[in-house]
Design a protein around this motif. Structure first.
Motif, PDB file in Angstrom:
ATOM      1  N   PHE A  43       0.788  -1.223   0.000  1.00  8.08           N
ATOM      2  CA  PHE A  43       0.000   0.000   0.000  1.00  8.08           C
ATOM      3  C   PHE A  43       0.827   1.283   0.000  1.00  8.08           C
ATOM      4  O   PHE A  43       0.289   2.355  -0.207  1.00  8.08           O
ATOM      5  CB  PHE A  43      -0.958  -0.022   1.195  1.00  8.08           C
ATOM      6  CG  PHE A  43      -1.893  -1.203   1.132  1.00  8.08           C
ATOM      7  CD1 PHE A  43      -3.079  -1.124   0.429  1.00  8.08           C
ATOM      8  CD2 PHE A  43      -1.564  -2.405   1.739  1.00  8.08           C
ATOM      9  CE1 PHE A  43      -3.932  -2.214   0.338  1.00  8.08           C
ATOM     10  CE2 PHE A  43      -2.410  -3.505   1.660  1.00  8.08           C
ATOM     11  CZ  PHE A  43      -3.596  -3.410   0.955  1.00  8.08           C
ATOM     12  N   SER A  44       2.124   1.171   0.244  1.00  8.78           N
ATOM     13  CA  SER A  44       3.031   2.329   0.193  1.00  8.78           C
ATOM     14  C   SER A  44       4.459   1.795   0.218  1.00  8.78           C
ATOM     15  O   SER A  44       4.689   0.617   0.537  1.00  8.78           O
ATOM     16  CB  SER A  44       2.811   3.263   1.386  1.00  8.78           C
ATOM     17  OG  SER A  44       3.282   2.669   2.583  1.00  8.78           O
ATOM     18  N   GLY A  45       5.393   2.659  -0.085  1.00  9.93           N
ATOM     19  CA  GLY A  45       6.795   2.253  -0.010  1.00  9.93           C
ATOM     20  C   GLY A  45       7.169   1.792   1.388  1.00  9.93           C
ATOM     21  O   GLY A  45       7.833   0.763   1.556  1.00  9.93           O
ATOM     22  N   ASN A  46       6.732   2.532   2.402  1.00 11.63           N
ATOM     23  CA  ASN A  46       7.044   2.145   3.782  1.00 11.63           C
ATOM     24  C   ASN A  46       6.388   0.828   4.163  1.00 11.63           C
ATOM     25  O   ASN A  46       6.994   0.003   4.848  1.00 11.63           O
ATOM     26  CB  ASN A  46       6.649   3.248   4.762  1.00 11.63           C
ATOM     27  CG  ASN A  46       7.619   4.413   4.727  1.00 11.63           C
ATOM     28  OD1 ASN A  46       8.774   4.259   4.352  1.00 11.63           O
ATOM     29  ND2 ASN A  46       7.135   5.585   5.095  1.00 11.63           N
ATOM     30  N   HIS A  47       5.154   0.610   3.731  1.00 18.77           N
ATOM     31  CA  HIS A  47       4.471  -0.657   4.018  1.00 18.77           C
ATOM     32  C   HIS A  47       5.217  -1.823   3.379  1.00 18.77           C
ATOM     33  O   HIS A  47       5.436  -2.863   4.011  1.00 18.77           O
ATOM     34  CB  HIS A  47       3.015  -0.597   3.524  1.00 18.77           C
ATOM     35  CG  HIS A  47       2.293  -1.889   3.668  1.00 18.77           C
ATOM     36  ND1 HIS A  47       2.015  -2.701   2.593  1.00 18.77           N
ATOM     37  CD2 HIS A  47       1.817  -2.532   4.765  1.00 18.77           C
ATOM     38  CE1 HIS A  47       1.384  -3.788   3.028  1.00 18.77           C
ATOM     39  NE2 HIS A  47       1.247  -3.711   4.331  1.00 18.77           N
ATOM     40  N   LEU A  48       5.615  -1.669   2.131  1.00 17.09           N
ATOM     41  CA  LEU A  48       6.355  -2.738   1.453  1.00 17.09           C
ATOM     42  C   LEU A  48       7.688  -3.008   2.137  1.00 17.09           C
ATOM     43  O   LEU A  48       8.081  -4.163   2.320  1.00 17.09           O
ATOM     44  CB  LEU A  48       6.565  -2.374  -0.020  1.00 17.09           C
ATOM     45  CG  LEU A  48       5.320  -2.526  -0.887  1.00 17.09           C
ATOM     46  CD1 LEU A  48       5.441  -1.727  -2.166  1.00 17.09           C
ATOM     47  CD2 LEU A  48       5.090  -3.997  -1.182  1.00 17.09           C
ATOM     48  N   ARG A  49       8.367  -1.955   2.556  1.00 15.90           N
ATOM     49  CA  ARG A  49       9.662  -2.114   3.238  1.00 15.90           C
ATOM     50  C   ARG A  49       9.477  -2.886   4.548  1.00 15.90           C
ATOM     51  O   ARG A  49      10.210  -3.825   4.841  1.00 15.90           O
ATOM     52  CB  ARG A  49      10.286  -0.740   3.487  1.00 15.90           C
ATOM     53  CG  ARG A  49      11.724  -0.794   3.961  1.00 15.90           C
ATOM     54  CD  ARG A  49      12.394   0.570   3.929  1.00 15.90           C
ATOM     55  NE  ARG A  49      12.624   0.978   2.543  1.00 15.90           N
ATOM     56  CZ  ARG A  49      11.958   1.941   1.915  1.00 15.90           C
ATOM     57  NH1 ARG A  49      11.021   2.621   2.525  1.00 15.90           N
ATOM     58  NH2 ARG A  49      12.238   2.240   0.672  1.00 15.90           N
ATOM     59  N   ARG A  50       8.484  -2.496   5.344  1.00 16.53           N
ATOM     60  CA  ARG A  50       8.208  -3.207   6.606  1.00 16.53           C
ATOM     61  C   ARG A  50       7.844  -4.663   6.345  1.00 16.53           C
ATOM     62  O   ARG A  50       8.303  -5.560   7.049  1.00 16.53           O
ATOM     63  CB  ARG A  50       7.058  -2.528   7.366  1.00 16.53           C
ATOM     64  CG  ARG A  50       7.446  -1.294   8.117  1.00 16.53           C
ATOM     65  CD  ARG A  50       6.345  -0.814   9.060  1.00 16.53           C
ATOM     66  NE  ARG A  50       5.023  -0.732   8.450  1.00 16.53           N
ATOM     67  CZ  ARG A  50       4.552   0.333   7.804  1.00 16.53           C
ATOM     68  NH1 ARG A  50       5.305   1.416   7.674  1.00 16.53           N
ATOM     69  NH2 ARG A  50       3.346   0.325   7.293  1.00 16.53           N
ATOM     70  N   SER A  51       7.030  -4.911   5.324  1.00 19.71           N
ATOM     71  CA  SER A  51       6.626  -6.280   5.005  1.00 19.71           C
ATOM     72  C   SER A  51       7.822  -7.144   4.618  1.00 19.71           C
ATOM     73  O   SER A  51       7.954  -8.276   5.066  1.00 19.71           O
ATOM     74  CB  SER A  51       5.598  -6.285   3.871  1.00 19.71           C
ATOM     75  OG  SER A  51       4.395  -5.691   4.285  1.00 19.71           O
ATOM     76  N   LEU A  52       8.687  -6.609   3.770  1.00 22.06           N
ATOM     77  CA  LEU A  52       9.870  -7.370   3.362  1.00 22.06           C
ATOM     78  C   LEU A  52      10.810  -7.617   4.537  1.00 22.06           C
ATOM     79  O   LEU A  52      11.431  -8.673   4.633  1.00 22.06           O
ATOM     80  CB  LEU A  52      10.615  -6.646   2.244  1.00 22.06           C
ATOM     81  CG  LEU A  52       9.974  -6.707   0.860  1.00 22.06           C
ATOM     82  CD1 LEU A  52      10.615  -5.690  -0.061  1.00 22.06           C
ATOM     83  CD2 LEU A  52      10.071  -8.100   0.278  1.00 22.06           C
ATOM     84  N   ASN A  53      10.930  -6.658   5.428  1.00 25.58           N
ATOM     85  CA  ASN A  53      11.820  -6.804   6.581  1.00 25.58           C
ATOM     86  C   ASN A  53      11.283  -7.778   7.618  1.00 25.58           C
ATOM     87  O   ASN A  53      12.052  -8.541   8.205  1.00 25.58           O
ATOM     88  CB  ASN A  53      12.063  -5.441   7.249  1.00 25.58           C
ATOM     89  CG  ASN A  53      13.017  -4.561   6.476  1.00 25.58           C
ATOM     90  OD1 ASN A  53      13.788  -5.028   5.653  1.00 25.58           O
ATOM     91  ND2 ASN A  53      12.941  -3.273   6.730  1.00 25.58           N
ATOM     92  N   ARG A  54       9.972  -7.753   7.870  1.00 20.24           N
ATOM     93  CA  ARG A  54       9.436  -8.516   9.008  1.00 20.24           C
ATOM     94  C   ARG A  54       8.211  -9.375   8.705  1.00 20.24           C
ATOM     95  O   ARG A  54       7.771 -10.113   9.572  1.00 20.24           O
ATOM     96  CB  ARG A  54       9.074  -7.558  10.134  1.00 20.24           C
ATOM     97  CG  ARG A  54      10.255  -6.795  10.682  1.00 20.24           C
ATOM     98  CD  ARG A  54       9.899  -5.969  11.891  1.00 20.24           C
ATOM     99  NE  ARG A  54       8.956  -4.896  11.634  1.00 20.24           N
ATOM    100  CZ  ARG A  54       9.271  -3.670  11.251  1.00 20.24           C
ATOM    101  NH1 ARG A  54      10.522  -3.363  11.037  1.00 20.24           N
ATOM    102  NH2 ARG A  54       8.357  -2.749  11.072  1.00 20.24           N
ATOM    103  N   GLY A  55       7.618  -9.242   7.543  1.00 15.63           N
ATOM    104  CA  GLY A  55       6.368  -9.937   7.246  1.00 15.63           C
ATOM    105  C   GLY A  55       6.524 -11.450   7.137  1.00 15.63           C
ATOM    106  O   GLY A  55       7.426 -11.946   6.470  1.00 15.63           O
ATOM    107  N   LEU A  56       5.638 -12.166   7.786  1.00 14.92           N
ATOM    108  CA  LEU A  56       5.679 -13.636   7.754  1.00 14.92           C
ATOM    109  C   LEU A  56       5.535 -14.177   6.339  1.00 14.92           C
ATOM    110  O   LEU A  56       6.102 -15.223   6.016  1.00 14.92           O
ATOM    111  CB  LEU A  56       4.587 -14.212   8.661  1.00 14.92           C
ATOM    112  CG  LEU A  56       4.742 -13.924  10.151  1.00 14.92           C
ATOM    113  CD1 LEU A  56       3.564 -14.495  10.921  1.00 14.92           C
ATOM    114  CD2 LEU A  56       6.052 -14.484  10.673  1.00 14.92           C
TER     115      LEU A  56
END
Length: 127
Positions: A43-56
């Motif tokens: 949904f945003s650059g920050n959301h994608l970054r967080r997902s790649l870093n920590r998303g299951l």
């Protein structure tokens, strides 16, 4: 104009982060979105970054193959395979991935930024 090589490097940074789970250097535009098989998953650059870093959903990815890139206008297309960590009876799930990245050659930021990702994924079982 931003070179094709710089735009491919931006897409490669994203693909590498799929397995490394370190996306801080991926050049997402602030409004970047990601769609996978018709469903919006970023949904945003920050959301994608967080997902790649920590998303299951990304943590199960163990490795990615070297992508095959093509460039057509503002679109960088990457085709590659990924494999997952879980194994059952010596078999793992893999996927053939075909992702298109909209990375404008004339981005107002003056550098290669990923504005949109569209992914097509075909799972398979491997040994």
């Amino acid at each position: 104009m931003i070179s094709d090589a710089d735009r491919i490097a931006a897409a490669q940074a994203y693909i590498s982060a799929l397995a490394s789970h370190r996306a801080d250097a991926v050049p997402f535009a602030p409004g970047c979105t990601r769609t996978e098989v018709g469903i919006k998953t970023g949904f945003s650059g920050n959301h994608l970054r967080r997902s790649l870093n920590r998303g299951l959903q990304y943590r199960v990815i163990e490795s990615v193959s070297s992508p095959e890139f093509t460039v057509d206008g503002d679109i960088v297309r990457a085709r590659f395979e990924l494999s997952t960590k879980p194994s059952l009876a010596g078999r793992r799930v893999g996927a053939r991935v075909d992702e298109t990245f909209r990375i404008p050659a004339d981005d107002p930021a003056g550098r290669a930024q990923i504005h949109q990702i569209t992914a097509s994924i075909r799972p398979f079982i491997t040994r």
